[in-house]
Design a protein around this motif. Sequence first.
Motif, PDB file in Angstrom:
ATOM      1  N   LYS A   1      12.391  42.217 -45.826  1.00 19.51           N
ATOM      2  CA  LYS A   1      13.458  43.228 -45.638  1.00 19.51           C
ATOM      3  C   LYS A   1      14.628  42.900 -46.556  1.00 19.51           C
ATOM      4  CE  LYS A   1      15.029  44.727 -41.681  1.00 19.51           C
ATOM      5  NZ  LYS A   1      15.650  44.039 -40.515  1.00 19.51           N
ATOM      6  N   GLY A   2      14.913  41.596 -46.660  1.00 22.86           N
ATOM      7  CA  GLY A   2      15.996  41.164 -47.551  1.00 22.86           C
ATOM      8  C   GLY A   2      15.665  41.474 -48.998  1.00 22.86           C
ATOM      9  N   VAL A   3      14.397  41.239 -49.357  1.00 25.25           N
ATOM     10  CA  VAL A   3      13.965  41.532 -50.740  1.00 25.25           C
ATOM     11  C   VAL A   3      14.207  43.004 -51.055  1.00 25.25           C
ATOM     12  CG1 VAL A   3      11.915  41.755 -52.229  1.00 25.25           C
ATOM     13  CG2 VAL A   3      12.240  39.688 -50.837  1.00 25.25           C
ATOM     14  N   HIS A   4      13.787  43.865 -50.155  1.00 26.57           N
ATOM     15  CA  HIS A   4      13.918  45.314 -50.413  1.00 26.57           C
ATOM     16  C   HIS A   4      15.376  45.760 -50.425  1.00 26.57           C
ATOM     17  CE1 HIS A   4       9.708  45.921 -50.775  1.00 26.57           C
ATOM     18  NE2 HIS A   4       9.466  45.378 -49.591  1.00 26.57           N
ATOM     19  N   SER A   5      16.217  45.149 -49.601  1.00 22.49           N
ATOM     20  CA  SER A   5      17.620  45.616 -49.636  1.00 22.49           C
ATOM     21  C   SER A   5      18.293  45.158 -50.922  1.00 22.49           C
ATOM     22  CB  SER A   5      18.391  45.140 -48.396  1.00 22.49           C
ATOM     23  OG  SER A   5      18.546  43.759 -48.448  1.00 22.49           O
ATOM     24  N   VAL A   6      17.943  43.969 -51.436  1.00 23.44           N
ATOM     25  CA  VAL A   6      18.502  43.531 -52.732  1.00 23.44           C
ATOM     26  C   VAL A   6      18.070  44.494 -53.828  1.00 23.44           C
ATOM     27  CG1 VAL A   6      18.343  41.742 -54.537  1.00 23.44           C
ATOM     28  CG2 VAL A   6      18.709  41.090 -52.141  1.00 23.44           C
ATOM     29  N   VAL A   7      16.796  44.884 -53.817  1.00 21.08           N
ATOM     30  CA  VAL A   7      16.295  45.762 -54.882  1.00 21.08           C
ATOM     31  C   VAL A   7      16.878  47.165 -54.740  1.00 21.08           C
ATOM     32  CG1 VAL A   7      14.195  46.776 -55.898  1.00 21.08           C
ATOM     33  CG2 VAL A   7      14.228  44.383 -55.173  1.00 21.08           C
TER      34      VAL A   7
ATOM     35  N   GLU B   1      19.843  47.851 -53.883  1.00 15.93           N
ATOM     36  CA  GLU B   1      21.189  47.826 -54.471  1.00 15.93           C
ATOM     37  C   GLU B   1      21.177  47.527 -55.970  1.00 15.93           C
ATOM     38  OE1 GLU B   1      22.373  45.865 -50.300  1.00 15.93           O
ATOM     39  OE2 GLU B   1      23.195  44.873 -52.085  1.00 15.93           O
ATOM     40  N   LEU B   2      20.023  47.165 -56.500  1.00 13.83           N
ATOM     41  CA  LEU B   2      19.972  46.780 -57.927  1.00 13.83           C
ATOM     42  C   LEU B   2      19.991  48.032 -58.803  1.00 13.83           C
ATOM     43  CD1 LEU B   2      19.636  44.194 -59.734  1.00 13.83           C
ATOM     44  CD2 LEU B   2      17.234  44.788 -59.846  1.00 13.83           C
TER      45      LEU B   2
ATOM     46  N   ARG C   1      10.571  40.321 -58.038  1.00 18.05           N
ATOM     47  CA  ARG C   1      10.062  40.864 -59.302  1.00 18.05           C
ATOM     48  C   ARG C   1       9.107  42.024 -59.045  1.00 18.05           C
ATOM     49  NH1 ARG C   1       6.443  37.787 -63.385  1.00 18.05           N
ATOM     50  NH2 ARG C   1       6.660  39.209 -65.134  1.00 18.05           N
ATOM     51  N   GLU C   2       8.231  41.852 -58.039  1.00 18.04           N
ATOM     52  CA  GLU C   2       7.260  42.910 -57.720  1.00 18.04           C
ATOM     53  C   GLU C   2       7.979  44.140 -57.164  1.00 18.04           C
ATOM     54  OE1 GLU C   2       3.986  39.540 -56.915  1.00 18.04           O
ATOM     55  OE2 GLU C   2       4.394  40.896 -55.225  1.00 18.04           O
ATOM     56  N   ALA C   3       8.997  43.930 -56.340  1.00 15.27           N
ATOM     57  CA  ALA C   3       9.722  45.064 -55.751  1.00 15.27           C
ATOM     58  C   ALA C   3      10.517  45.809 -56.826  1.00 15.27           C
ATOM     59  CB  ALA C   3      10.651  44.549 -54.657  1.00 15.27           C
ATOM     60  N   ILE C   4      11.037  45.052 -57.803  1.00 18.13           N
ATOM     61  CA  ILE C   4      11.774  45.703 -58.913  1.00 18.13           C
ATOM     62  C   ILE C   4      10.802  46.535 -59.749  1.00 18.13           C
ATOM     63  CG2 ILE C   4      13.041  45.268 -61.070  1.00 18.13           C
ATOM     64  CD1 ILE C   4      14.249  42.773 -59.629  1.00 18.13           C
ATOM     65  N   ALA C   5       9.611  45.980 -59.982  1.00 16.04           N
ATOM     66  CA  ALA C   5       8.605  46.717 -60.768  1.00 16.04           C
ATOM     67  C   ALA C   5       8.231  48.010 -60.044  1.00 16.04           C
ATOM     68  CB  ALA C   5       7.377  45.838 -60.975  1.00 16.04           C
TER      69      ALA C   5
ATOM     70  N   VAL D   1      10.672  54.111 -65.360  1.00  9.26           N
ATOM     71  CA  VAL D   1      12.022  54.710 -65.411  1.00  9.26           C
ATOM     72  C   VAL D   1      12.584  54.540 -66.828  1.00  9.26           C
ATOM     73  CG1 VAL D   1      14.410  54.450 -64.598  1.00  9.26           C
ATOM     74  CG2 VAL D   1      12.483  54.309 -62.965  1.00  9.26           C
ATOM     75  N   PRO D   2      12.988  55.616 -67.485  1.00  2.80           N
ATOM     76  CA  PRO D   2      13.482  55.498 -68.865  1.00  2.80           C
ATOM     77  C   PRO D   2      14.608  54.467 -68.983  1.00  2.80           C
ATOM     78  CG  PRO D   2      13.348  57.795 -68.179  1.00  2.80           C
ATOM     79  CD  PRO D   2      13.103  56.971 -66.952  1.00  2.80           C
ATOM     80  N   GLY D   3      14.468  53.595 -69.975  1.00  7.84           N
ATOM     81  CA  GLY D   3      15.536  52.619 -70.239  1.00  7.84           C
ATOM     82  C   GLY D   3      15.417  51.370 -69.388  1.00  7.84           C
ATOM     83  N   ALA D   4      14.446  51.367 -68.430  1.00 12.54           N
ATOM     84  CA  ALA D   4      14.329  50.180 -67.559  1.00 12.54           C
ATOM     85  C   ALA D   4      13.307  49.213 -68.144  1.00 12.54           C
ATOM     86  CB  ALA D   4      13.879  50.590 -66.167  1.00 12.54           C
ATOM     87  N   GLN D   5      13.708  47.943 -68.283  1.00 16.03           N
ATOM     88  CA  GLN D   5      12.786  46.884 -68.707  1.00 16.03           C
ATOM     89  C   GLN D   5      12.472  46.056 -67.470  1.00 16.03           C
ATOM     90  OE1 GLN D   5      14.799  44.761 -71.883  1.00 16.03           O
ATOM     91  NE2 GLN D   5      12.835  44.113 -72.699  1.00 16.03           N
ATOM     92  N   LEU D   6      11.211  45.769 -67.192  1.00 15.47           N
ATOM     93  CA  LEU D   6      10.888  44.959 -66.012  1.00 15.47           C
ATOM     94  C   LEU D   6      11.227  43.502 -66.318  1.00 15.47           C
ATOM     95  CD1 LEU D   6       7.563  46.638 -64.841  1.00 15.47           C
ATOM     96  CD2 LEU D   6       9.948  47.224 -64.318  1.00 15.47           C
TER      97      LEU D   6
END
Length: 345
Positions: free
Chosen positions: A49-55, A57-58, A298-302, A308-313
């Motif tokens: 849950k913490g992982v997803h809330s950080v992502v 807000e990213l 990293r997986e949640a950010i991916a 998404v245009p302009g997004a680098q993983l």
Amino acid sequence: MKDSGIEDVENSAPLPWLLGSSLQVAGNIVKASTQFVAERAKHVDVNMKGVHSVVEELTLEKLKEITSPRAYNKDLHFVDGGPLTVQYLLVVDALNFCFWPDEELEYEHLSLGVKASLERDPTVLDAERLMWISGDEVQALLGWPRKVPLQEERARLLREVGGALMQHFDGQAANMVRQAGGSALALVQLLAQVCPGFRDHAVYQGHQVFLYKRAQIFVGDVYGAFGGEGLGEFWDIDQLTMFADYRVPVVLRTMGVLRYSPELEQKGAILRGELIAAGSEEEVEVRACTVAAVEALREAIAAKYLGVPGAQLPHAIQLDWWLWELGERERKSHPPHHRTLTVYY
Ligand SMILES: Nc1nc2c(c(CN[C@H]3C=C[C@H](O)[C@@H]3O)cn2[C@@H]2O[C@H](COP(=O)(O)O)[C@@H](O)[C@H]2O)c(=O)[nH]1
């Protein structure tokens, strides 16, 4: 074997045994073995849950900052774009551990101290000099006004590096990088092979668990200092994990990504600043779950930013630099980190 051509491959491909080994097949042995711990840990856990809330807000803007070439802090380092930078980074990362016993000593005192010594005397990091370096000379190399923690161990680790460079690489750390043939994982393995001081591992419930923090951070530093080009070009840099130190776990806890058991935190050693033994279950679980937590981020950010245009993983090491710099800035307001007397981190 000529007709099969194997001989040719062996002569041309660097370290062929690594290409087919478990290292490549299972990806990074750090990732695989820390996952084994994370699945069984009793004192620490990764809070999804913490992982997803950080992502959540990213923002894309923040992500661009994290994945920009400026994410590596060149101002903290000697960076001249040549082989001397590699020699410098290997020396810094041979000493890059356990500053906390000296309240005032921080990582930048190490990196900037060695940089100043090198600018005064370009031969100070020559392998044949490192082979004989004493504890007092390590203190002088850093320009520190008093003995540094574990000073004699640091000297021994530098003598080991000097000897390995003379024995295997004609004294040049850059030759070791070249021998890895552009593979970050091969370079981690090679460094751990020739320098026992970099073999950062533990045995957890009968299984060998690899953290390889200083070996991986050396490769990450070469990548960062050279901007991913020339000596810093690695086709598998995204295979490295974060660097299991004592600063990033604190950041992940304040973010609600990492949770400690009450025994470990309140009643346990951390808040009282007691030592946690190197190789203990608690220590291995803190480090391994930190690696697993950054992989989960990293997986949640991916999942959020793929396509998404302009997004680098981000690579795990870029997430690491972001989290570590954040932890350095906030260290006065953050809760205490765990204290393990060790040569590994
Ligand atoms: N995970 C992770 N751990 C890192 C670093 C670095 C150096 N980072 C610079 C290099 C390139 C980047 O751009 C950064 O500017 C040091 N450490 C570890 O922290 C601890 C020191 O803490 P303190 O006592 O507060 O200075 C100690 O275990 C040290 O080994 C990192 O990047 N990631």
